[in-house]
Design a protein around this motif. Structure first.
Motif, PDB file in Angstrom:
ATOM      1  N   LEU A 132       2.373  36.775 -17.725  1.00  0.00           N
ATOM      2  CA  LEU A 132       2.011  34.904 -18.359  1.00  0.00           C
ATOM      3  C   LEU A 132       2.680  34.126 -18.956  1.00  0.00           C
ATOM      4  N   ALA A 133       3.589  34.788 -19.175  1.00  0.00           N
ATOM      5  CA  ALA A 133       4.731  34.191 -19.885  1.00  0.00           C
ATOM      6  C   ALA A 133       5.169  33.020 -18.597  1.00  0.00           C
ATOM      7  N   PHE A 134       5.869  33.299 -17.340  1.00  0.00           N
ATOM      8  CA  PHE A 134       6.143  32.787 -16.028  1.00  0.00           C
ATOM      9  C   PHE A 134       4.814  32.155 -15.647  1.00  0.00           C
ATOM     10  N   SER A 135       3.959  31.794 -16.096  1.00  0.00           N
ATOM     11  CA  SER A 135       2.903  31.400 -15.461  1.00  0.00           C
ATOM     12  C   SER A 135       2.584  30.178 -16.233  1.00  0.00           C
ATOM     13  N   ALA A 136       3.177  30.224 -17.833  1.00  0.00           N
ATOM     14  CA  ALA A 136       4.150  28.593 -18.282  1.00  0.00           C
ATOM     15  C   ALA A 136       5.103  27.711 -17.811  1.00  0.00           C
ATOM     16  N   VAL A 137       5.513  28.509 -18.010  1.00  0.00           N
ATOM     17  CA  VAL A 137       7.326  28.390 -16.938  1.00  0.00           C
ATOM     18  C   VAL A 137       6.614  27.580 -15.511  1.00  0.00           C
ATOM     19  N   PHE A 138       6.075  27.979 -14.898  1.00  0.00           N
ATOM     20  CA  PHE A 138       5.348  27.278 -13.896  1.00  0.00           C
ATOM     21  C   PHE A 138       4.290  25.884 -14.180  1.00  0.00           C
ATOM     22  N   PHE A 139       3.828  25.847 -14.698  1.00  0.00           N
ATOM     23  CA  PHE A 139       2.448  24.960 -15.029  1.00  0.00           C
ATOM     24  C   PHE A 139       3.679  23.954 -15.776  1.00  0.00           C
ATOM     25  N   ALA A 140       4.413  23.453 -16.356  1.00  0.00           N
ATOM     26  CA  ALA A 140       5.892  23.238 -17.147  1.00  0.00           C
ATOM     27  C   ALA A 140       6.320  22.791 -16.193  1.00  0.00           C
ATOM     28  N   SER A 141       6.624  23.663 -14.861  1.00  0.00           N
ATOM     29  CA  SER A 141       7.463  23.082 -13.943  1.00  0.00           C
ATOM     30  C   SER A 141       6.582  22.020 -13.006  1.00  0.00           C
ATOM     31  N   VAL A 142       5.568  22.447 -12.335  1.00  0.00           N
ATOM     32  CA  VAL A 142       5.358  21.614 -11.461  1.00  0.00           C
ATOM     33  C   VAL A 142       4.081  20.347 -12.425  1.00  0.00           C
ATOM     34  N   THR A 143       4.026  19.950 -13.863  1.00  0.00           N
ATOM     35  CA  THR A 143       2.944  19.099 -14.144  1.00  0.00           C
ATOM     36  C   THR A 143       4.468  18.076 -14.593  1.00  0.00           C
ATOM     37  N   ALA A 144       5.939  18.371 -14.433  1.00  0.00           N
ATOM     38  CA  ALA A 144       7.068  17.980 -14.692  1.00  0.00           C
ATOM     39  C   ALA A 144       7.243  17.118 -13.683  1.00  0.00           C
ATOM     40  N   THR A 145       7.167  18.006 -12.585  1.00  0.00           N
ATOM     41  CA  THR A 145       7.775  17.299 -11.178  1.00  0.00           C
ATOM     42  C   THR A 145       6.863  16.815 -10.564  1.00  0.00           C
ATOM     43  N   GLN A 146       5.395  16.585 -11.156  1.00  0.00           N
ATOM     44  CA  GLN A 146       4.415  16.136 -10.144  1.00  0.00           C
ATOM     45  C   GLN A 146       3.235  15.856 -11.337  1.00  0.00           C
ATOM     46  N   PRO A 152       1.284   7.840 -18.814  1.00  0.00           N
ATOM     47  CA  PRO A 152       0.145   8.116 -18.254  1.00  0.00           C
ATOM     48  C   PRO A 152      -0.351   9.124 -18.076  1.00  0.00           C
ATOM     49  N   TRP A 153       0.703  10.290 -18.571  1.00  0.00           N
ATOM     50  CA  TRP A 153      -0.016  11.548 -19.068  1.00  0.00           C
ATOM     51  C   TRP A 153      -0.111  11.743 -20.196  1.00  0.00           C
ATOM     52  N   GLN A 154      -0.357  10.582 -21.415  1.00  0.00           N
ATOM     53  CA  GLN A 154      -0.718  11.321 -22.818  1.00  0.00           C
ATOM     54  C   GLN A 154      -2.295  11.746 -22.293  1.00  0.00           C
ATOM     55  N   PRO A 155      -3.198  11.832 -21.875  1.00  0.00           N
ATOM     56  CA  PRO A 155      -4.406  11.745 -22.010  1.00  0.00           C
ATOM     57  C   PRO A 155      -4.500  13.265 -22.892  1.00  0.00           C
ATOM     58  N   GLY A 173       0.974  14.120 -11.062  1.00  0.00           N
ATOM     59  CA  GLY A 173      -0.597  13.833 -10.358  1.00  0.00           C
ATOM     60  C   GLY A 173      -1.198  14.477 -10.752  1.00  0.00           C
ATOM     61  N   LEU A 174      -0.673  16.338 -10.806  1.00  0.00           N
ATOM     62  CA  LEU A 174      -1.295  17.270 -11.228  1.00  0.00           C
ATOM     63  C   LEU A 174      -2.067  17.550 -12.360  1.00  0.00           C
ATOM     64  N   TYR A 175      -1.735  16.618 -13.097  1.00  0.00           N
ATOM     65  CA  TYR A 175      -2.366  16.810 -14.577  1.00  0.00           C
ATOM     66  C   TYR A 175      -4.090  16.153 -14.704  1.00  0.00           C
ATOM     67  N   ARG A 176      -3.890  15.890 -13.651  1.00  0.00           N
ATOM     68  CA  ARG A 176      -5.512  15.015 -13.716  1.00  0.00           C
ATOM     69  C   ARG A 176      -6.094  15.711 -12.679  1.00  0.00           C
TER      70      ARG A 176
END
Length: 416
Positions: free
Chosen positions: A102-116, A356-359, A118-121
């Motif tokens: 679960l710790a790595f999953s948090a890091v994963f989501f932080a990494s992919v959203t920071a890189t892309q 763009p990611w504020q909402p 557009g994944l937020y939506r």
């Protein structure tokens, strides 16, 4: 020259294809997050593979998001140290393996959203679909809509595709808040399209009969409305927020009044609406165990081992702070507390900036506050959506850091 002109479109197509595949892979993982009847759930198995593959092909962690992996890993080191205090390890290694995942999953989501970004939506939309699906299962189970539907209930409460209604209800809060945000800020023409899934999700929260989920949704909705009001200087927009809030509250109130007329619903609601239940105030009830547990923490700085407290008293800690002290020791407790405070402070600093990611940050932030508040009365250390929220917030923190770095040369040039 002609060779280059042919290569460029091919490279562009490949890049688009890779982006589509990677985005779809993340979306599918979010869709699976609403179905956790058995453990390990499909979500864990799928996400473990996805994280491993992504790491092989370059999972980049922003310097701004480094506190997230450092503090989560330190917390789990505290759990491993706590494990040394146990005479019988039993299922403890598996439990800590889930904690690390679960710790790595948090890091994963932080990494992919920071890189892309557009994944937020895509992530939020997939979360809404998953929440609507599992809500419908929970509602169908509560009303015994088809043979075998009771598998989606527990203790006569809707649990959806979850093991526990007290996890099912809080899981639904973020997509509910996101739909409420769209309702308050989007065009009036979209209201019917948003109202239907919102009512389904709110009904799921209601039929979970989880006092914590009820409170979380209300608190998160109030925080969301307050932030939207503060964010805009437009009197017209503020008036719209007020009117839309009143309309949404009226709609929900009418829906709840109608639901309470259904047989058995009012009785369960009255029973669950009490702030204190018998298992809270009994001689060794939840509140009594808090006092005993914190006294034990003074005597056992390394903790007593994951899950040992529940074996000793027949019930788990039902408090995330006590859980950290007992299962992860003082090292884990300090790491988790630091992470929570750092997340709240760093997220608040950038919460109302026009990005763009504020909402998405705003919705994740208010839901995170609600989850941490609920953690005072229940264990949330293995709630998958809490780690998703951490990842979403730290992804936005990393994006803001990069945004500021890109602004500095332009600002320096303008001053010169």
């Amino acid at each position: 020259m002609s060779a280059i002109s042919h290569e460029l479109p091919s490279a562009a197509v490949n890049a688009k294809l890779i982006a589509l595949i990677s985005s779809s892979a993340v979306v599918f993982g979010i869709l699976l997050s609403g179905f956790v009847i058995n453990e390990p759930a499909p979500y864990e198995i799928y996400m473990a593979g996805l994280i491993a593959i992504w790491a092989l092909f370059g999972l980049r962690i922003s310097r701004a998001a480094m506190p997230l992996p450092v503090l989560l890993v330190t917390m789990n080191i505290g759990g491993m140290i706590s494990m040394t205090q146990m005479a019988d390890l039993a299922f403890t290694p598996l439990y800590l393996s889930v904690s690390l995942f679960l710790a790595f999953s948090a890091v994963f989501f932080a990494s992919v959203t920071a890189t892309q970004p557009g994944l937020y939506r895509l992530i939020f939309n997939a979360y809404v679909v998953s929440a609507v699906a599992t809500s419908l299962l929970g509602i169908a189970g509560y009303f015994h809509a088809f043979p075998g539907a009771e598998i989606f209930t527990k203790y006569d409460r809707a649990a959806g595709a979850f093991q526990d209604p007290n996890v099912f209800g809080p899981f639904l809060v973020l997509p509910g808040i996101y739909l409420l945000h769209l309702l308050l800020t989007g065009p009036v023409s979209r209201m019917p399209l948003l109202a239907v899934p919102l009512l389904i999700i709110v009904s799921g929260i209601f039929f979970s009969f989880s006092r914590g989920a009820w409170g979380m949704f209300v608190v998160s909705a109030v925080l969301l409305t307050g932030c939207l009001f503060l964010q805009s200087n437009s009197g017209k927009f503020r008036l719209r927020v007020v009117i839309m809030t009143i309309a949404a509250l009226s709609l929900l109130a009418i829906a709840i009044i109608v639901i309470l007329q259904l047989p058995g619903v009012a009785d369960m609601f009255t029973q669950r609406a009490h702030l204190e239940q018998s298992y809270d105030t009994a001689r060794l009830g939840r509140f009594a165990r808090y006092g005993i547990g914190f006294q034990m923490a003074m005597e056992h700085p390394f903790g007593i081992g994951p899950l040992v407290f529940g074996k000793m008293f027949g019930e788990d800690t039902h408090d995330i702070w006590l859980k950290m002290l007992m299962d992860y020791g003082w090292l884990g407790f300090v790491s988790f507390l630091t992470l929570v405070l750092w997340t709240i402070a760093s997220g608040f600093r950038i919460l109302l900036r026009d990005r763009p990611w504020q909402p998405y940050l705003l919705c994740a932030y208010v839901a995170f506050i609600g989850n941490i508040g609920l953690g005072t009365f229940i264990d949330i250390d293995h709630w998958r959506h809490v780690y998703l929220l951490l990842g979403l917030i730290w992804g936005a923190i990393a994006l803001e850091y990069r945004h500021q770095r890109l602004l500095r040369p332009a600002l320096a040039q303008a001053r010169s």
